[in-house]
Design a protein around this motif. Sequence first.
Motif, PDB file in Angstrom:
ATOM      1  N   VAL A  23      64.454  -6.353  10.102  1.00  0.00           N
ATOM      2  CA  VAL A  23      65.186  -6.887  11.250  1.00  0.00           C
ATOM      3  C   VAL A  23      64.318  -6.821  12.505  1.00  0.00           C
ATOM      4  N   VAL A  24      63.605  -5.720  12.697  1.00  0.00           N
ATOM      5  CA  VAL A  24      62.727  -5.585  13.861  1.00  0.00           C
ATOM      6  C   VAL A  24      61.582  -6.588  13.784  1.00  0.00           C
ATOM      7  N   LEU A  25      60.993  -6.771  12.619  1.00  0.00           N
ATOM      8  CA  LEU A  25      59.894  -7.729  12.467  1.00  0.00           C
ATOM      9  C   LEU A  25      60.359  -9.162  12.713  1.00  0.00           C
ATOM     10  N   ILE A  26      61.502  -9.538  12.186  1.00  0.00           N
ATOM     11  CA  ILE A  26      62.014 -10.892  12.378  1.00  0.00           C
ATOM     12  C   ILE A  26      62.379 -11.107  13.847  1.00  0.00           C
ATOM     13  N   GLY A  27      62.990 -10.119  14.481  1.00  0.00           N
ATOM     14  CA  GLY A  27      63.305 -10.223  15.908  1.00  0.00           C
ATOM     15  C   GLY A  27      62.047 -10.374  16.746  1.00  0.00           C
ATOM     16  N   GLY A  28      61.005  -9.635  16.407  1.00  0.00           N
ATOM     17  CA  GLY A  28      59.727  -9.749  17.115  1.00  0.00           C
ATOM     18  C   GLY A  28      59.099 -11.115  16.939  1.00  0.00           C
ATOM     19  N   MET A  29      59.210 -11.683  15.747  1.00  0.00           N
ATOM     20  CA  MET A  29      58.667 -13.023  15.513  1.00  0.00           C
ATOM     21  C   MET A  29      59.407 -14.063  16.345  1.00  0.00           C
ATOM     22  N   PHE A  30      60.732 -13.973  16.413  1.00  0.00           N
ATOM     23  CA  PHE A  30      61.492 -14.922  17.231  1.00  0.00           C
ATOM     24  C   PHE A  30      61.120 -14.785  18.706  1.00  0.00           C
ATOM     25  N   TYR A  31      60.912 -13.569  19.169  1.00  0.00           N
ATOM     26  CA  TYR A  31      60.512 -13.359  20.562  1.00  0.00           C
ATOM     27  C   TYR A  31      59.161 -13.999  20.835  1.00  0.00           C
ATOM     28  N   LEU A  32      58.195 -13.794  19.945  1.00  0.00           N
ATOM     29  CA  LEU A  32      56.861 -14.354  20.141  1.00  0.00           C
ATOM     30  C   LEU A  32      56.865 -15.878  20.056  1.00  0.00           C
ATOM     31  N   LEU A  33      57.757 -16.447  19.251  1.00  0.00           N
ATOM     32  CA  LEU A  33      57.837 -17.896  19.143  1.00  0.00           C
ATOM     33  C   LEU A  33      58.517 -18.530  20.352  1.00  0.00           C
ATOM     34  N   SER A  34      59.400 -17.804  21.026  1.00  0.00           N
ATOM     35  CA  SER A  34      60.116 -18.370  22.168  1.00  0.00           C
ATOM     36  C   SER A  34      59.345 -18.208  23.480  1.00  0.00           C
ATOM     37  N   ARG A  35      58.366 -17.344  23.531  1.00  0.00           N
ATOM     38  CA  ARG A  35      57.600 -17.124  24.768  1.00  0.00           C
ATOM     39  C   ARG A  35      56.891 -18.373  25.281  1.00  0.00           C
ATOM     40  N   PRO A  36      56.174 -19.139  24.455  1.00  0.00           N
ATOM     41  CA  PRO A  36      55.498 -20.330  24.983  1.00  0.00           C
ATOM     42  C   PRO A  36      56.480 -21.357  25.556  1.00  0.00           C
ATOM     43  N   GLN A  37      57.639 -21.496  24.930  1.00  0.00           N
ATOM     44  CA  GLN A  37      58.632 -22.446  25.422  1.00  0.00           C
ATOM     45  C   GLN A  37      59.152 -22.017  26.787  1.00  0.00           C
ATOM     46  N   LYS A  38      59.426 -20.747  26.970  1.00  0.00           N
ATOM     47  CA  LYS A  38      59.901 -20.253  28.263  1.00  0.00           C
ATOM     48  C   LYS A  38      58.819 -20.399  29.333  1.00  0.00           C
TER      49      LYS A  38
END
Length: 109
Positions: A23-38
């Motif tokens: 769960v922590v790894l998947i949450g971290g991946m979603f965070y890293l994927l959303s950073r460029p868009q923000k």
Amino acid sequence: MSIILSNTTGLNSQGGLILIIYVVLIGGMFYLLSRPQKKEQKRIQAMLAELAIGDTILTTSGFYGVVIDIAEDADTVIVEFGNNKNCRIPMQKSAIVQAEKPGAVSETK
């Protein structure tokens, strides 16, 4: 009997730990994927906030134009396209992809 019970509780705690790690790894991946868009959204908002009359713009449809007027509601701009002074079109700021100040050197990504 107690040996069997201790083994099953040991497996459950290991399974719970692995689930938490996933769960922590998947949450971290979603965070890293959303950073460029923000980051891109912040760049566009800053560009639109600094938009001024006389700026050369590029629209989402690929047209280049010059900002002639910024409306009072601040969401609409009037853009002149090409050398024809009669081609002035009101459009929303959200349709602007890129803006360049007159005389500024364009940046390459």
